[in-house]
Design a protein around this motif. Structure first.
Motif, mmCIF file in Angstrom:
data_model
loop_
_atom_site.group_PDB
_atom_site.id
_atom_site.type_symbol
_atom_site.label_atom_id
_atom_site.label_comp_id
_atom_site.label_asym_id
_atom_site.label_seq_id
_atom_site.Cartn_x
_atom_site.Cartn_y
_atom_site.Cartn_z
ATOM 1 N N UNK A 119 -3.422 29.177 -58.017
ATOM 2 C CA UNK A 119 -3.935 28.604 -56.769
ATOM 3 C C UNK A 119 -4.194 29.643 -55.678
ATOM 4 N N UNK A 120 -3.963 30.916 -55.972
ATOM 5 C CA UNK A 120 -4.231 31.965 -54.982
ATOM 6 C C UNK A 120 -5.717 31.978 -54.644
ATOM 7 N N UNK A 121 -6.015 31.970 -53.350
ATOM 8 C CA UNK A 121 -7.408 31.860 -52.919
ATOM 9 C C UNK A 121 -7.655 32.672 -51.652
ATOM 10 N N UNK A 141 -12.154 27.505 -49.831
ATOM 11 C CA UNK A 141 -11.058 28.099 -50.594
ATOM 12 C C UNK A 141 -11.660 28.610 -51.896
ATOM 13 N N UNK A 142 -11.687 29.937 -52.086
ATOM 14 C CA UNK A 142 -12.302 30.526 -53.264
ATOM 15 C C UNK A 142 -11.219 31.191 -54.104
ATOM 16 N N UNK A 143 -11.086 30.768 -55.336
ATOM 17 C CA UNK A 143 -10.018 31.277 -56.193
ATOM 18 C C UNK A 143 -10.137 32.785 -56.394
ATOM 19 N N UNK A 144 -9.022 33.488 -56.164
ATOM 20 C CA UNK A 144 -8.996 34.933 -56.348
ATOM 21 C C UNK A 144 -9.140 35.318 -57.819
ATOM 22 N N UNK A 145 -8.851 34.376 -58.709
ATOM 23 C CA UNK A 145 -9.013 34.630 -60.137
ATOM 24 C C UNK A 145 -10.447 35.061 -60.449
#
Length: 243
Positions: A119-121, A141-145
């Protein structure tokens, strides 16, 4: 250099803006416009379609194209387009102001709904202005993945250009919900709402081509300035299109 029908649409839009063609007026006929711009009627039809899609005119069969009230700017519901892309297409003279750019987590309600394990974003909050007037507040919110970092310069311009052209992401589809809700005190101030505390809220879940979720967006629009357009077919009881 822009293609001819885009140039013609931009010229007509400018004339509408300066009330050379006022709301309620009919534009010259297709043959007249074809002669005026020295192009084919097909090119004129494409230009008029651009104006209709921008919410500047309404085509009336048998009568022509009438200029409509341009106070509301049409935003497509079914398409996935960035504000920067819409700005270029519709000649909106828009600008973006970054309110916040920070690390965050996708909201719990969304991560739970989608059963997300990561969920890191990056959280980006931006104020959109047209002709110096605040129109919409966007929160992403853009996922850092998929997008490890976003610079202020990238957030200021087009995130989708960065996603697709620099990172090679293939953005494919989105689900959207549209509601009318009371605005927070900060959004009321940012959008300079005076006669209402309501905003039109569009929440979008955007996915990549491999069906991976990567972006959650909350767009809060001034209700007096925006309309949303869609194109729909009616299906028959067997699921086919009624023609």
């Amino acid at each position: 250099m822009a293609v001819k029908y885009i140039q013609i649409a931009a010229d007509l839009a400018n004339k509408i803006k300066h009330e050379q063609y006022a709301a309620g007026d009919f534009l010259p006929s297709e043959p007249t416009l074809s002669q005026l711009y020295n192009v084919s009627r097909e090119t004129i039809r494409k230009a008029l379609t651009e104006l209709a899609d921008a919410g500047l005119i309404q085509k009336i069969q048998g009568k022509g194209s009438v200029v409509i009230n341009a106070a509301r700017i049409a935003f497509p519901v079914s398409n996935i387009e960035s504000f920067d892309e819409l700005n270029k297409q519709k000649q909106m003279h828009a600008a973006t102001k970054i309110i916040e750019l920070t690390d965050a987590r996708v909201p719990f309600t969304i991560s739970k709904h989608l059963s997300l394990t990561e969920t890191a974003a990056t959280y980006v909050k931006r104020l959109r202005l047209i002709n110096h007037e605040p129109i919409v507040v966007d929160e992403d919110y853009i996922l850092k993945k998929y997008v490890p970092q976003i610079s202020p310069q990238q957030a200021q311009s087009s995130l989708y250009h960065y996603f697709e052209h620099d990172l090679g992401l293939e953005i494919d589809y989105a689900t959207k919900t549209i509601t009318v809700e009371p605005a927070s005190a900060s959004v009321i101030k940012q959008l300079q709402l005076t006669n209402t505390n309501l905003v039109v809220v569009v929440r979008s879940l955007t996915y990549l081509k491999d069906t991976s979720f990567f972006q959650y967006t909350i767009s809060q629009h001034r209700p007096d300035k925006f309309k949303f357009v869609d194109f729909a077919h009616r299906k028959n009881k067997n699921g086919g299109l009624i023609l």
